[in-house]
Design an enzyme around this catalytic site. Sequence first.
Site, mmCIF file in Angstrom:
data_model
loop_
_atom_site.group_PDB
_atom_site.id
_atom_site.type_symbol
_atom_site.label_atom_id
_atom_site.label_comp_id
_atom_site.label_asym_id
_atom_site.label_seq_id
_atom_site.Cartn_x
_atom_site.Cartn_y
_atom_site.Cartn_z
ATOM 1 N N LYS A 169 0.868 -1.092 -0.074
ATOM 2 C CA LYS A 169 -0.043 -0.033 0.136
ATOM 3 C C LYS A 169 0.807 1.158 -0.193
ATOM 4 C CE LYS A 169 -1.712 2.657 3.224
ATOM 5 N NZ LYS A 169 -1.933 4.016 2.623
ATOM 6 N N GLU A 244 10.575 0.824 9.807
ATOM 7 C CA GLU A 244 11.651 1.828 9.460
ATOM 8 C C GLU A 244 11.007 3.304 9.929
ATOM 9 O OE1 GLU A 244 14.665 1.392 8.768
ATOM 10 O OE2 GLU A 244 14.307 -0.830 8.184
ATOM 11 N N CYS A 278 13.931 10.655 6.430
ATOM 12 C CA CYS A 278 13.745 10.183 7.923
ATOM 13 C C CYS A 278 15.260 10.219 8.358
ATOM 14 C CB CYS A 278 13.314 8.644 7.968
ATOM 15 S SG CYS A 278 14.317 7.803 6.675
ATOM 16 N N GLU A 379 10.754 15.235 15.534
ATOM 17 C CA GLU A 379 10.948 15.084 14.193
ATOM 18 C C GLU A 379 10.001 16.187 13.624
ATOM 19 O OE1 GLU A 379 9.663 11.589 11.719
ATOM 20 O OE2 GLU A 379 11.702 11.719 11.112
#
Length: 486
Positions: A169, A244, A278, A379
Amino acid sequence: MYINGYWVLSSDGQTRTVLNPATSEVIAIVTEGSAVEAKQAIRAARHAFDRGGWPETPARERANLLGKLADRLEERAEEFARLETLNNGKPLREAQYDIQDAVNQLRYYAGLATKPHGQTYEVPDSIQAMVVREPVGVVGQIIPWNYPLVMATQKIAPAMAAGCTVIIKPAEQTPLTLIRLFEIIDEIGFPPGVLNLVLGAGDPVGSELAANPLVDKVAFTGGTETGIKIMKSAAETIKKVGLELGGKSPNIVFADADFETAVDYALFGIFANQGQVCSAGSRLLLEASLYDRFVPELVRRAGQIRIGPGLDADTEMGPLISERQMNRVLDYIEIGRKEGAALLCGGERLTAGGLGRGYFVAPTIFTDTRPDMRIVQEEIFGPVLVIQTFRTEEEALELANGTKYGLAGAVFTQNVAKAHRVIRKLRAGITWINTYHPTFNEAPWGGYKQSGNGRELGTFGLEEYLEVKQINISLDVKPSGWFSNG
Ligand code: NAD
């Protein structure tokens, strides 16, 4: 969507519009899947694994299919790169790099599929012990929007090499290059049910992949909060989970670093892909004695980055992925101001010269930060760099390791021993000395701490799609004699 070898639309007729983030124009309307299609795709993948013969397909044949996919993708690389830029916003040269990376991943795992997998052991009692590796089974793969195609091939390639079947997906915002990859998958003729594409929202489509008992493993790349949800729902069926996740990675610059190189990578570390990476070097840890020379140069060069639509030839930084992401980044900038950090440059949406139609944010740098500030700990996933200063190696490491994340990090120094000492004490899975960002499909990718679980890429990435089975073979076939009633 592509389920069991057929293109399908959602049963309830729902659709979703896909935008160009540089202009907010609609560039596609795609079908919007639901749990119904996710379940259909899972059943197709289960059937292909249990009864379709895919795990028994010779590794050479699986390698051939991956090789063909790599070749066809490479032939159409420019078309894919332009589509990636149109949908994601990244500068075209970054998208071109990504597509080549995707081709390389497919080739790498095509090669690995046929390499030795087993071990034998010397054990007593006339037994030959051996270990074989077998595919994990049906895998649900959930992809983010920042590297739409590469994140997908990074998961598809090892799964195919291992003999797993897949339901994948893409992120809602960026389905286009993956849909096109499935057009090639369809042309090449992977067996029905081996690779399935479902579209739609994280919940209910992604969450179905994480929770469904017919799925053996879920592999996810995305935010840490979503990762927590996925791990919780996967726990109900003891699924294997590969995560991840996010990062807040430190880029440590000592005063003895090569100045030009360190300034250059401080910029590249955070502003590549608009900071939506990331592993971005989102915290610059500067040795205090270098501050007065380094920071003005950094700010000067940040102001010179050419910002515009990714398809413009001279663009170096494009728009953020969506209005929502842009507002999230602008909110963090406001939080940083309120927390008392000093804004050195940027800090605003860019609207001049037609940019107001898209989601552009200026390269932003904060200084005078404290370790407990939210802009230092959380983040942001945008073009926002925070500067922290240190006086000793110990202090640098304490700051570097002082967040919940542990994805990546770098050190810049010309002192070899210091570089090694620092990098070995960094609690992170992806690290650099005197460079930032280069990573290769041959080496493992993944994080420590709350940046993830498991590894992708390299031989480690293949292992994640394999179960390990021990087989003990008697070389002296006779009763055990354990019980006296024989
Ligand atoms: P996200 O977590 O919002 O979404 C990622 C994917 O998860 C999307 O496909 C989304 O539809 C799906 N999803 C959302 N909610 C779900 C749920 N409840 N169950 C199952 N699936 C769900 O992340 P994003 O905003 O698309 O991507 C940005 C994040 O991804 C950042 O935090 C970034 O650090 C991380 N990221 C990590 C890596 C890495 O390799 N570690 C790489 C790229 C991005």
